[in-house]
Structures are given as structure tokens and as C-alpha cells.
Design an enzyme around this catalytic site. Structure first.
Site, PDB file in Angstrom:
ATOM      1  N   CYS A   2       0.840  -1.194   0.000  1.00 26.86           N
ATOM      2  CA  CYS A   2       0.000   0.000   0.000  1.00 26.86           C
ATOM      3  C   CYS A   2       0.882   1.253   0.000  1.00 26.86           C
ATOM      4  CB  CYS A   2      -0.942   0.127   1.209  1.00 26.86           C
ATOM      5  SG  CYS A   2      -1.973  -1.320   1.452  1.00 26.86           S
ATOM      6  N   ARG A  27       3.145   0.272  -5.244  1.00 24.22           N
ATOM      7  CA  ARG A  27       3.065  -0.409  -3.954  1.00 24.22           C
ATOM      8  C   ARG A  27       1.768  -1.192  -3.763  1.00 24.22           C
ATOM      9  NH1 ARG A  27       6.732   1.384  -0.463  1.00 24.22           N
ATOM     10  NH2 ARG A  27       5.494   0.562   1.241  1.00 24.22           N
ATOM     11  N   TRP A  75      -3.039  -2.500  -1.511  1.00 24.56           N
ATOM     12  CA  TRP A  75      -2.779  -3.903  -1.853  1.00 24.56           C
ATOM     13  C   TRP A  75      -3.419  -4.689  -0.710  1.00 24.56           C
ATOM     14  CZ3 TRP A  75      -0.333  -8.232   0.209  1.00 24.56           C
ATOM     15  CH2 TRP A  75      -0.038  -9.249  -0.704  1.00 24.56           C
ATOM     16  N   GLY A 102       0.215  -1.669   6.160  1.00 23.34           N
ATOM     17  CA  GLY A 102       0.741  -2.654   7.110  1.00 23.34           C
ATOM     18  C   GLY A 102      -0.362  -3.579   7.577  1.00 23.34           C
ATOM     19  N   GLU A 488      15.253 -16.577 -13.240  1.00 23.43           N
ATOM     20  CA  GLU A 488      14.827 -15.181 -13.343  1.00 23.43           C
ATOM     21  C   GLU A 488      14.015 -14.955 -14.622  1.00 23.43           C
ATOM     22  OE1 GLU A 488      14.547 -12.772 -11.497  1.00 23.43           O
ATOM     23  OE2 GLU A 488      14.527 -10.980 -12.735  1.00 23.43           O
ATOM     24  N   GLU A 495       5.314 -13.425 -14.027  1.00 18.51           N
ATOM     25  CA  GLU A 495       4.716 -12.332 -13.258  1.00 18.51           C
ATOM     26  C   GLU A 495       4.070 -11.257 -14.125  1.00 18.51           C
ATOM     27  OE1 GLU A 495       7.227 -10.005 -10.634  1.00 18.51           O
ATOM     28  OE2 GLU A 495       8.915 -10.212 -11.971  1.00 18.51           O
ATOM     29  N   LYS A 610       5.093  -3.777  -5.640  1.00 14.83           N
ATOM     30  CA  LYS A 610       6.543  -3.638  -5.784  1.00 14.83           C
ATOM     31  C   LYS A 610       7.274  -3.987  -4.514  1.00 14.83           C
ATOM     32  CE  LYS A 610      10.245  -2.385  -7.975  1.00 14.83           C
ATOM     33  NZ  LYS A 610      10.728  -3.392  -8.936  1.00 14.83           N
TER      34      LYS A 610
HETATM   35  O1  M6R Z   1      12.594  -5.232  -2.916  1.00 11.98           O
HETATM   36  P1  M6R Z   1      13.099  -6.650  -2.897  1.00 11.98           P
HETATM   37  O2  M6R Z   1      14.263  -6.845  -3.791  1.00 11.98           O
HETATM   38  O3  M6R Z   1      13.376  -7.132  -1.513  1.00 11.98           O
HETATM   39  O4  M6R Z   1      11.906  -7.507  -3.469  1.00 11.98           O
HETATM   40  C1  M6R Z   1      11.971  -8.882  -3.533  1.00 11.98           C
HETATM   41  C2  M6R Z   1      10.894  -9.436  -4.407  1.00 11.98           C
HETATM   42  O5  M6R Z   1       9.630  -9.102  -3.906  1.00 11.98           O
HETATM   43  C3  M6R Z   1      10.996  -8.931  -5.848  1.00 11.98           C
HETATM   44  O6  M6R Z   1      12.236  -9.229  -6.395  1.00 11.98           O
HETATM   45  C4  M6R Z   1       9.894  -9.580  -6.719  1.00 11.98           C
HETATM   46  O7  M6R Z   1      10.115 -10.940  -6.841  1.00 11.98           O
HETATM   47  C5  M6R Z   1       9.820  -8.898  -8.088  1.00 11.98           C
HETATM   48  N1  M6R Z   1       8.461  -8.699  -8.454  1.00 11.98           N
HETATM   49  C6  M6R Z   1      10.444  -9.705  -9.159  1.00 11.98           C
HETATM   50  O8  M6R Z   1      10.353  -9.089 -10.393  1.00 11.98           O
END
Ligand code: M6R
Length: 615
Positions: A2, A27, A75, A102, A488, A495, A610
Site C-alpha cells: 500500500c 506499492r 494492496w 501494514g 529469473e 509475473e 513492488k
Molecule cells: O525489494 P526486494 O528486492 O526485496 O523484493 C523482492 C521481491 O519481492 C521482488 O524481487 C519480486 O520478486 C519482483 N516482483 C520480481 O520481479
């Protein structure tokens, strides 16, 4: 997750809040809402959907140019995305308004108690419980909003970044954080509140990032007061000068942030090593590593904790650290690590990788590692983020804001940082020959140019995307350094295009996944010339014999794989260890084009956000 935004000052609040919400939509984007105080009454508008949907509705419902407002982009955690569950939430009296990012974990018993006291709930959210709890405290104690928020927050368990407004005392907003980020922008006679600084960068470059467990009472024409929620002690907030600029958070002519961020990679990889890598002098210098070199050198092992794409970067790093610096490495999903009883020693170095620096699972893994005496080093992109502050030391990736939900430039810059650390340790330990060390430094310096060349595969990736856009499944195979790239590549495809995809070490295929291969199955094989080339050629033969459709990523000039594959994408040559920085580029482009052709929302894929600040 969020995003929250607030404004109090002399400007019209509505446009600031709406624009801010658009910037924070990465977010969460399943519903949105806004509250503007018009000097007399609270104007509230909220809806299921995105900020544009809110805007459309608010154009009819919010007709005030009030100068105080708060907004939220959601979210969903508690309660499905619908109009009622959207934020802001009102207290039962209608006087208090709250936005929250949160989870209030003990909302259920609190709700029962409040119902006993006559409160009525309209939504399924934990947030509505919190705002009524604040109201109940305020009513019983006959106190101002700040004190009531503080008392209420001392009763809740969970995570929050909140902003609360009270119609009875309309010249202030109270903000607080625990486990979710909160920045306060300080302008001339105005304050901004937001989950990150992007909503207010055009208005001020001065910001305070609240620390966990702190709250701020933000009053018009008064100095903001920050205190600890627990013991009420006053805090002298540190005012940071923001590094971000407006251009960085706009699309700059690209159709999507993801594409812009893919194309930024040559320049941001350079930014990542600028001032740290001096190839001609044979020097790698990173303050966080230099200051803690002994810790790294005396480490029994390195444990890497991360999630998603960052976890994949960690897997690449495992190969690099073990080969270059001969240190044993374990790579852990932060979400698993924190919930088992891992063996962590004070001689372990834990590296936490996170683009956002806010991922709740990674944060919890860090805390666990610290409790067990480990030295924790952060590799984050967002400057001043929670993880960058929680770790003992660290190195920023300097990739600039990554707004597309699918991580691209974060991945390559994380690998760049981790490679530099491994090379620095290898030099100190003498585990690489001097000539190899110099060769890698020179090669690393050439990576931005090679990434630029790899971006020229865009048209080819688009052509291939047109052929495979309707495939229901896809396999990605790689070996050695390129096994994590296969993972990856598969993650990127699933996704943003919602095609089921799996990444596998190519040699593992014969232990099961080979059963999936038929003439319908696209198989993306990462097969650069270096590394296990002959072995991967054999794997390609195995797919070919079962009529799989092969898309191969090969080194320029390759002839052997070209003969076997249905489609090839050529990339420039580099060393095996650095090849993930190049091989990943056409895979990002392929996923991007497939998602666009399937008319998916590339930057805001369904169900995702994100920064994952919930467990
Ligand atoms: O901000 P972070 O790198 O900790 O996030 C980790 C994952 O949530 C993030 O990499 C997620 O898998 C992405 N959507 C991948 O593209």
C-alpha cells in the site's frame, strides 16, 4: 504494501495527493481513496480500482480546494478489494480519518472489545479497528490526537505506517511507523507525508524518514515534533537531502517503466561501479567492505538472504563468491530462513539483498541473524530504506528508482555489486590469479557497453514474442552461472504475462521436466559459448529429439546451437562468471513483449506489489 500520501500546507491538497498516489501505485493498486478537509467538513472518496478510477469518481465527489488531505492506494490484506474496504477509514464518530500501510495482527480481539463498547464496523479491515481504537482512547482520556494515537499504538501488534487526521483539531496530521516506511517532506510552511519521497520531490528536497517506533505530530506553521511511541521521549529528527529527481520517476518517452528500466541498465551498471572499480589500477574499493574487510575474510561462510529476483541475484553471487573468493555460500529464501531454526554463528557474514530495502521477510531474516551475532551486510537500492538502516554495513546499488513491479535493473546492479565484493575478497585472499583478477576488472568495465549491444536484440525478442505469446507454458534452462538466469527469466515471464513458466538447471531436465516436452512446449535455453557449452548442446539435442521448440540465447557467431534451435538470440561475448549480466537482457525483453502482446498490465501485474512489506 500500500502507498500512503498526506499533505498539510497552503497549496490545494487534492492534486498533490492524487499525483502522489499515482507515483506510489507500484506499492499496490487494487483500490484507492482520498480525504480532503475543506475547512469545515471531511470530503471522502474511495473506490475499488486504480488511482485513475478514483480520479474519475473524485472529479464529481470532491469539489473542494482544501489544503489538508490524505490518500491511499491499496494492496489488500484484510478484506477483498472493494469500495468499503478501501482507505481512508473513518472512526464511528466520523471525526477521525486514517490511512494505513501494514497489518494489525491483534485486530480481532481489539475488534471484539470495541464491539462490546458499542462500535460498529463497516469494513473487513484491520485499519478500521485501529481508527476506532484511537477514537476510544481519545474519548476516554479526553486527550489530543497525538497522545491518543500513541496510547493506541502501544496496544497494537503488527506493522504500520499511518497518517491520522482529526476534524476536531484540523490543523494537524499525526503520522507513525513501525515496520512500514514513512517519509515526511518539509517545505516552506507545508509538510508532505508519503511511503517514499517520490510524491513530493518537486516541492522539497528535505525529508525526514521516520525510524521504526517513531511518530510525528505535524502541525501547520509549527515545527514538527517526533517522539518514540513506546516511551514518549522526544527525538531530534535527521533531515536528509533527497537524491531523487523528477526525471528518474517519469517514463521518459517509454511506453512502460519496465522498458525504460531495461534500457537504463548500461548507465545504471556504470553508476553502480563508478568510483568503486578502477580497472586500470587494479583496485576495487567499497567503503562498506573496506571498513569490514576482516569480518568478510574471517567468515566461516556467507549466508545470503533475499526474496524473488533478489534471491536469484543471490544465487548468481553464490557461484561467484565460491569461485572467486573460495568462501562457502548458502542462499536462503528470507521467508523460509526466518521461520525455521537456522544455524547462525557469530563468524557468519549474512548478506541481505533487497531492491526496495523494505521486504518484510528479508527484514525479519536480518533481525534473526543479528540476534544470533552475525555480521549483516545489506545490498539495497533504495537509499535510507529500512534494510539499509537495519544492517551493520552495506553497499547501495545506485540503480535509481525502479518503478515497474518486475525487477530488471535491480537484478543486474545487484549482481554488479556482489561481483565487486567477491573480487575484492579474492584479491585480499589471493584466491584468483593476478591476471584473472585484472581480466575480470576489465571485463566488468566493459559490461555496460555489452548490455547496450544486448539491448539491440529487442526486435528479435519482439519477433519471437509474437510467435510464442499464446503458449500456456514455457521452460527456461541454463547451467552454472546461467541457471539462476533461467529462474529469473521464468519469473519475469510468469509475473507480467501470466504464462506458467519454470526455470531449471538444464541437466536436471532429464530427472522429470523432460516429460513435459512436446511440439507445443517452448524451451528457452541460455547457451553462451563459455561455461558448459558442450553439455548444454547435448541438452538441446535432447529437447530437439522430443520435438520441443527451442529459443536459444547464444554468443554472437555461434553456429552449433543455431543448427539445432528454432530461434536464436545473439548476445556479445563475456566471461562465464559475468555472463548473467548479458544473458538476462534478451529474457527481460522477451517477457516484456509477450506481456504487451497479451495486453497485460506490464508495470502493475495483477495481485502483485513492488515492495512486499507483509509477511
Ligand atoms: O525489494 P526486494 O528486492 O526485496 O523484493 C523482492 C521481491 O519481492 C521482488 O524481487 C519480486 O520478486 C519482483 N516482483 C520480481 O520481479
Amino acid at each position: 504494501m500500500c502507498g500512503i500520501v498526506g499533505y498539510i500546507g497552503h497549496r490545494e491538497a487534492y492534486p498533490i495527493v492524487i499525483k502522489g498516489l499515482k507515483r506510489l501505485e507500484y506499492r499496490g493498486y487494487d483500490s484507492a481513496g482520498v480525504m480532503i478537509y475543506d475547512g469545515d467538513a471531511i470530503k471522502l472518496c474511495k473506490t475499488k480500482g486504480k488511482v485513475v478510477d478514483l480520479e474519475e469518481r473524485a472529479s464529481k465527489e470532491i469539489t473542494t480546494n482544501g489544503t489538508i488531505g490524505i490518500g491511499h492506494t491499496r494492496w489488500a490484506t484484510h478484506g477483498v478489494p472493494n469500495d468499503v474496504n478501501s482507505h481512508p477509514h473513518l472512526s464511528n464518530s466520523g471525526d477521525l480519518v486514517i490511512i494505513h500501510n501494514g497489518i494489525i495482527e491483534n485486530y480481532a480481539p481489539l475488534k471484539v472489545e470495541l464491539i462490546k463498547r458499542g462500535y460498529v464496523f463497516h469494513s473487513d479491515t484491520d485499519t478500521e479497528v485501529l481508527v476506532n481504537l484511537i477514537e476510544e482512547v481519545q474519548k476516554n482520556e479526553n486527550i489530543k490526537l497525538g497522545k491518543a494515537v500513541q496510547i493506541a499504538l502501544n496496544q497494537v501488534v503488527g506493522a504500520y505506517a499511518i497518517a491520522v487526521f482529526d476534524k476536531k483539531n484540523p490543523n494537524e496530521i499525526v503520522a507513525a511507523r513501525l515496520g512500514s516506511p514513512l517519509a515526511i517532506g518539509i517545505g516552506e510552511g507545508e509538510y508532505f507525508i508519503a511511503s517514499d519521497a517520490s510524491p513530493f520531490i518537486e516541492y522539497t528536497s528535505n525529508a525526514v524518514y521516520l525510524e521504526d517506533g517513531e511518530m510525528a505530530v505535524i502541525r501547520l506553521h509549527k515545527k514538527m515534533k517526533v517522539r518514540k511511541i513506546k516511551d514518549d521521549s522526544l527525538v531530534d529528527p535527521y533531515i536528509q537531502e533527497l537524491q531523487m529527481n523528477l526525471e528518474q520517476i517519469e517514463k521518459g518517452g517509454y511506453d512502460h517503466f519496465m522498458l525504460k528500466e531495461i534500457y537504463e541498465q548500461p548507465s545504471v551498471i556504470k553508476d553502480t561501479y563508478r568510483g568503486r572499480l578502477h580497472a586500470n589500477e587494479g583496485i576495487i574499493q567499497m567503503a562498506g567492505v573496506e571498513d569490514n574487510l576482516e569480518k568478510f575474510l574471517n567468515a566461516d561462510r556467507i549466508i545470503i538472504v533475499a526474496c524473488g529476483t533478489s534471491w536469484h541475484a543471490g544465487l548468481v553471487a553464490e557461484y561467484i563468491f565460491e569461485e572467486f573468493a573460495r568462501i562457502s555460500v548458502e542462499v536462503e529464501y528470507a521467508s523460509e530462513f526466518r521461520y525455521r531454526n537456522p544455524i547462525i554463528n557469530s563468524n557468519d557474514v549474512v548478506i541481505a539483498i533487497s531492491q526496495s530495502g523494505e521486504t518484510a521477510d528479508t527484514m525479519a531474516a536480518i533481525k534473526l541473524a543479528k540476534e544470533n551475532g552475525a555480521f549483516v551486510f545489506g545490498v539495497c537500492n533504495v537509499v535510507g530504506s529500512s534494510i539499509s538502516r537495519e544492517t551493520h554495513a552495506g553497499a547501495y546499488t545506485h540503480a535509481g528508482p525502479e518503478i515497474g513491479v518486475a525487477s530488471t535493473k535491480a537484478f543486474t546492479t545487484q549482481i554488479t555489486v556482489l561481483t565487486m565484493i567477491a573480487l575484492r575478497l579474492a584479491k585480499a585472499k589471493g584466491t584468483l590469479s593476478l591476471s584473472d583478477f585484472h581480466m575480470y576488472l576489465q571485463e566488468l568495465e566493459l559490461i555496460p557497453e555489452k548490455v547496450r549491444e544486448a539491448l539491440e536484440t529487442n526486435d528479435r525478442a519482439k519477433e519471437i514474442a509474437a510467435t510464442f505469446k499464446d503458449a500456456p507454458n514455457c521452460l527456461y534452462l541454463g547451467r552454472g552461472y546461467n541457471f539462476p538466469v533461467a529462474l529469473e527469466g521464468a519469473l519475469k515471464l510468469k509475473e507480467i504475462s501470466y504464462i506458467h513458466a519454470e526455470g531449471y538447471p538444464a541437466a536436471e531436465m532429464k530427472h522429470g521436466p523432460i516429460a513435459l516436452i512436446d511440439e507445443q512446449m517452448p524451451v528457452v535455453v541460455i547457451a553462451p559459448k563459455q561455461g558448459h557449452y558442450d553439455k548444454i548442446v547435448s541438452n538441446i539435442q535432447e529437447i530437439k529429439s522430443r520435438s520441443g521448440r527451442i529459443i536459444a540465447v547464444v554468443t554472437k557467431g555461434d553456429t552449433q546451437v543455431r543448427e539445432l534451435a528454432d530461434y536464436v538470440i545473439e548476445i556479445p561475448e563475456t566471461s562465464d562468471a559475468l555472463s548473467p549480466l548479458i544473458t538476462t537482457i534478451p529474457l527481460q525483453l522477451l517477457s516484456y513483449h509477450i506481456a504487451v502482446m497479451r495486453e497485460c498490465n506490464v508495470d502493475q501485474p495483477r495481485n502483485l506489489a513492488k515492495s512486499v512489506t507483509v509477511e
